[in-house]
Design an enzyme around this catalytic site. Structure first.
Site, PDB file in Angstrom:
ATOM      1  N   ARG A  32      -4.536  -7.516 -23.216  1.00 31.67           N
ATOM      2  CA  ARG A  32      -3.928  -8.820 -23.529  1.00 31.67           C
ATOM      3  C   ARG A  32      -4.519  -9.856 -22.578  1.00 31.67           C
ATOM      4  NH1 ARG A  32       1.025  -5.521 -24.462  1.00 31.67           N
ATOM      5  NH2 ARG A  32       1.963  -6.164 -26.423  1.00 31.67           N
TER       6      ARG A  32
ATOM      7  N   ARG B  57      -8.583  -8.222 -26.711  1.00 30.46           N
ATOM      8  CA  ARG B  57      -8.052  -9.208 -27.656  1.00 30.46           C
ATOM      9  C   ARG B  57      -8.281 -10.614 -27.125  1.00 30.46           C
ATOM     10  NH1 ARG B  57      -1.731  -9.202 -28.965  1.00 30.46           N
ATOM     11  NH2 ARG B  57      -1.580 -10.114 -26.888  1.00 30.46           N
TER      12      ARG B  57
ATOM     13  N   HIS C  83       0.811  -1.215   0.000  1.00 28.20           N
ATOM     14  CA  HIS C  83       0.000   0.000   0.000  1.00 28.20           C
ATOM     15  C   HIS C  83       0.839   1.257   0.000  1.00 28.20           C
ATOM     16  CE1 HIS C  83      -4.091  -0.771  -0.134  1.00 28.20           C
ATOM     17  NE2 HIS C  83      -4.246  -1.348   1.043  1.00 28.20           N
TER      18      HIS C  83
ATOM     19  N   ARG D 124      11.847 -11.696 -32.495  1.00 28.86           N
ATOM     20  CA  ARG D 124      11.778 -10.585 -31.533  1.00 28.86           C
ATOM     21  C   ARG D 124      12.434 -10.912 -30.204  1.00 28.86           C
ATOM     22  NH1 ARG D 124       5.206 -10.284 -30.322  1.00 28.86           N
ATOM     23  NH2 ARG D 124       5.672  -9.414 -28.274  1.00 28.86           N
TER      24      ARG D 124
ATOM     25  N   GLU E 280      -0.706  -8.218 -37.832  1.00 26.66           N
ATOM     26  CA  GLU E 280       0.637  -8.476 -37.314  1.00 26.66           C
ATOM     27  C   GLU E 280       1.351  -9.535 -38.141  1.00 26.66           C
ATOM     28  OE1 GLU E 280       0.480  -9.807 -33.215  1.00 26.66           O
ATOM     29  OE2 GLU E 280      -1.416 -10.836 -33.509  1.00 26.66           O
TER      30      GLU E 280
ATOM     31  N   CYS F  48      -1.100  -1.139 -31.641  1.00 30.34           N
ATOM     32  CA  CYS F  48      -0.926  -1.470 -30.229  1.00 30.34           C
ATOM     33  C   CYS F  48       0.411  -2.127 -29.944  1.00 30.34           C
ATOM     34  CB  CYS F  48      -2.073  -2.344 -29.739  1.00 30.34           C
ATOM     35  SG  CYS F  48      -2.257  -3.855 -30.685  1.00 30.34           S
TER      36      CYS F  48
ATOM     37  N   ASN G 109       4.973  -5.500 -32.917  1.00 24.88           N
ATOM     38  CA  ASN G 109       5.951  -6.377 -32.274  1.00 24.88           C
ATOM     39  C   ASN G 109       6.145  -7.640 -33.109  1.00 24.88           C
ATOM     40  OD1 ASN G 109       5.641  -4.458 -30.346  1.00 24.88           O
ATOM     41  ND2 ASN G 109       4.473  -5.733 -28.931  1.00 24.88           N
ATOM     42  N   ASP G 110       5.023  -8.191 -33.581  1.00 27.22           N
ATOM     43  CA  ASP G 110       5.117  -9.367 -34.437  1.00 27.22           C
ATOM     44  C   ASP G 110       5.315  -8.981 -35.895  1.00 27.22           C
ATOM     45  OD1 ASP G 110       4.995 -11.677 -32.786  1.00 27.22           O
ATOM     46  OD2 ASP G 110       2.933 -11.151 -32.289  1.00 27.22           O
TER      47      ASP G 110
HETATM   48  C1  PEP Z   1       2.158  -7.119 -31.266  1.00 28.51           C
HETATM   49  O1  PEP Z   1       2.481  -8.195 -31.770  1.00 28.51           O
HETATM   50  O2  PEP Z   1       2.577  -6.020 -31.681  1.00 28.51           O
HETATM   51  C2  PEP Z   1       1.256  -7.078 -30.112  1.00 28.51           C
HETATM   52  C3  PEP Z   1       0.733  -5.946 -29.678  1.00 28.51           C
HETATM   53  O3  PEP Z   1       0.959  -8.232 -29.484  1.00 28.51           O
HETATM   54  P1  PEP Z   1       1.947  -9.041 -28.533  1.00 28.51           P
HETATM   55  O4  PEP Z   1       3.111  -8.159 -28.199  1.00 28.51           O
HETATM   56  O5  PEP Z   1       1.115  -9.421 -27.364  1.00 28.51           O
HETATM   57  O6  PEP Z   1       2.340 -10.196 -29.409  1.00 28.51           O
HETATM   58 MG    MG Z   2       1.465 -10.047 -31.372  1.00 33.55          MG
END
Ligand code: PEP
Ligand code: MG
Length: 536
Positions: free
Chosen positions: A293, A329, A186, A462, A428, A499, A451-452
């Site tokens: 997520r 998602r 806390h 990655r 993605e 995202c 990211n993907d």
């Molecule tokens: C992404 O792939 O950019 C994404 C937002 O999903 P995660 O990072 O959960 O694969």
């Molecule tokens: Mg992803």
């Protein structure tokens, strides 16, 4: 230099005041006059109530209703017959003196809470300790809390109770340091709300410093420097001033709607993994949730979360967001995210394998539970459902049909489902970006998962340090795919968000604005800075 847990961001330079631990001796004496001992206890409880109601008022003013609720729960403990009632009984039955009665009941409660599995419940032991300590000191007629006289004080304590923290005078206290505690205690949470830099879990800070010592507190790295030289003080004064200036500047943007220089309204949203994350997102002035997520609801446990559990989580987030868009998602498991209780096939390339929507369309039993929970939650806010790892129109259509099936099923059971909610996909996989104009005819929105997308476009894992030099968001091939996705969607009048981490990347934001991205979603701490950049 001492390293602890960074509990609240910021820098401070100040002089130490060590919080003295009141050593209360609990006498063992039995008493004769039961009534007068009960009277002592009841006066101490009354006093505790008055004190807590003042603290609650201050907390309400400084930190808002949610944090003030902690003290509401302290006050409720004072009225709880199982707790304070047990203290009276201890006097009645065992002829204990008031101090001993409070102490023994508190110890029993503490033992129960501290042995609980759940980290959150264990942390709540701090509340019991805080309240019992207050009662004990009141019975003994001693002072409760930390008294700070001078400005630029760094409070050092073994531990700070929530009420100690709430009472800290921000005009005088510039930081605090404790031996024990974690990021979720806390006092750590309150320090973040009060925006007082704090480092906790320092083990022996109370014995490593003396009253009056000069210390530098780095609440970003979790570092404390005791009696620094002049050059170090200068260096940290610079860091502190830059940090404060930037923070002040950015705060002005919390309520501001993000509009680009050429007049386009852009949404800046937050990414979350757990329902509680929604608060930080709101505090930072987000327009919505751009990515929930949900796989995190499935992790760190031994079995699948039930429909009811998931429903409660989704409903919570939707209600807290009060009608702002919330993109949830569906389960994106596989690749680097595994579940201990769901055996997966051995694969050479798990990122190209059995994961996300591929798994869900194959395991409708798992998918059904989540879709039903989402649909039931849909009536509590502005829900948008998003499918991960879509590589073709067929996959989306299968997922959409399945949603329709679940909707019909729920309605047949007499359960309510919203009339309208959007269904979208993550872009993605490069194939989806290339086919964006076709997909856009069928989906309600896209959210680009860079990211993907980057790893698949550049064939650069990655997770791999060795090829990280290839993993470049600004590679022309990646940028072309992003542009194709945005153009493809806009041609069909659909909106596009992003995202992946790139959405909060300061070097990428200007290009994304130029491409016409409609929504940027990122971790809460990046939101205000992103708003500023987009507006520039
Ligand atoms: C992404 O792939 O950019 C994404 C937002 O999903 P995660 O990072 O959960 O694969
Ligand atoms: Mg992803």
């Amino acid at each position: 230099m001492k390293k602890g847990i960074a509990a609240s961001k910021g820098y401070a330079i100040g002089n130490v005041v060590i919080k003295e631990e009141e050593e209360l001796i609990i006498p063992e004496d039995l008493i004769e006059d039961i009534e007068s001992e009960k009277e002592r206890l009841s006066k101490a409880l009354e006093l505790a109530k008055t004190q807590l109601s003042k603290i609650k008022e201050k907390a309400l003013k400084d930190m808002g209703a949610e944090k003030a609720a902690v003290f509401e729960s302290h006050m409720m403990l004072l009225d709880d017959p199982e707790f304070t009632g047990a203290m009276e009984m201890e006097i009645d039955n065992n002829k204990s003196n008031a101090l001993k009665a409070v102490d023994s009941v508190a110890k029993t409660f503490l033992m129960i809470f501290e042995s609980m599995e759940d980290e959150y419940m264990r942390e709540r032991a701090a509340d019991i300790k805080d309240v019992s300590n207050r009662i004990l000191l009141n019975v003994a007629g001693k002072m409760v809390g930390v008294e700070v006289q001078k400005e630029n004080t760094v409070v050092v304590a073994n531990d700070l109770t929530p009420s100690d923290t709430a009472q800290l005078d921000k005009k005088k206290v510039v930081a605090f340091l404790t031996n024990i505690g974690g990021r979720t205690s806390h006092s750590a949470i309150m320090a973040r709300t009060l925006e007082i830099p704090a480092v906790v879990g320092l083990n022996d800070i109370t014995s490593s410093v003396k009253n009056g010592d000069l210390v530098i507190v780095d609440g970003i790295e979790g570092i404390v420097i005791v009696n620094p030289d002049e050059a170090t003080v200068k260096e940290y004064e610079g860091k502190r001033d830059a940090f404060e200036k930037e923070k002040e500047e950015l705060k002005k943007l919390v309520e501001v709607k993000t509009v680009t220089k050429d007049g386009k309204r852009v949404e800046v949203a937050g990414n979350i993994g757990k329902p509680e994350d929604v608060h930080k997102v709101l505090e930072n002035g987000a327009d919505g949730i751009g990515l929930f997520r949900t796989e995190f609801l499935y992790m760190d446990r031994d079995d699948m979360p039930s429909e009811e559990e998931q429903f409660e989580s989704y409903k919570y987030v939707l209600e807290k967001m009060e009608g702002k868009p919330v993109v949830i998602r569906t389960l994106d498991i596989g690749g680097d995210k595994q579940l201990s209780y769901l055996p997966m096939p051995e694969e050479m390339n798990p990122f190209l394998g059995y994961r996300a929507i591929r798994l869900c369309l194959d395991r409708k039993d798992i998918f059904r539970v989540q879709i039903r929970a989402l649909l039931r939650a849909s009536v509590f806010g502005n829900l948008k459902i998003m499918f991960p790892m879509i590589s073709s129109l067929e996959e989306f259509m299968q997922a959409k049909t399945f949603v329709e099936e679940c909707k019909a099923e729920l309605r047949a059971e007499g359960k309510e489902v919203a009339e309208e909610f959007e269904l979208g996909i993550m872009v993605e996989i490069p194939a989806a970006a290339v086919m964006a104009d076709e997909l856009a005819k069928h989906v309600d929105f896209f959210s680009i998962g860079t990211n993907d997308l980057i790893q698949y476009t550049l064939a650069a894992d990655r997770m791999s340090e060795k090829v990280s030099y290839l993993y470049n968001p600004m590679h022309p091939a990646v940028l072309r795919l992003i542009k194709m996705t945005i153009d493809g969607a806009h041609k069909e009048g659909k909106w596009v968000g992003m995202c992946g981490e790139m959405a909060g990347d300061e070097t990428a934001i200007p290009t994304l604005v130029e491409y016409g991205l409609d929504e940027f979603s990122m971790s809460a701490s990046s939101i205000l800075r992103a708003k500023q950049l987009i507006m520039e």
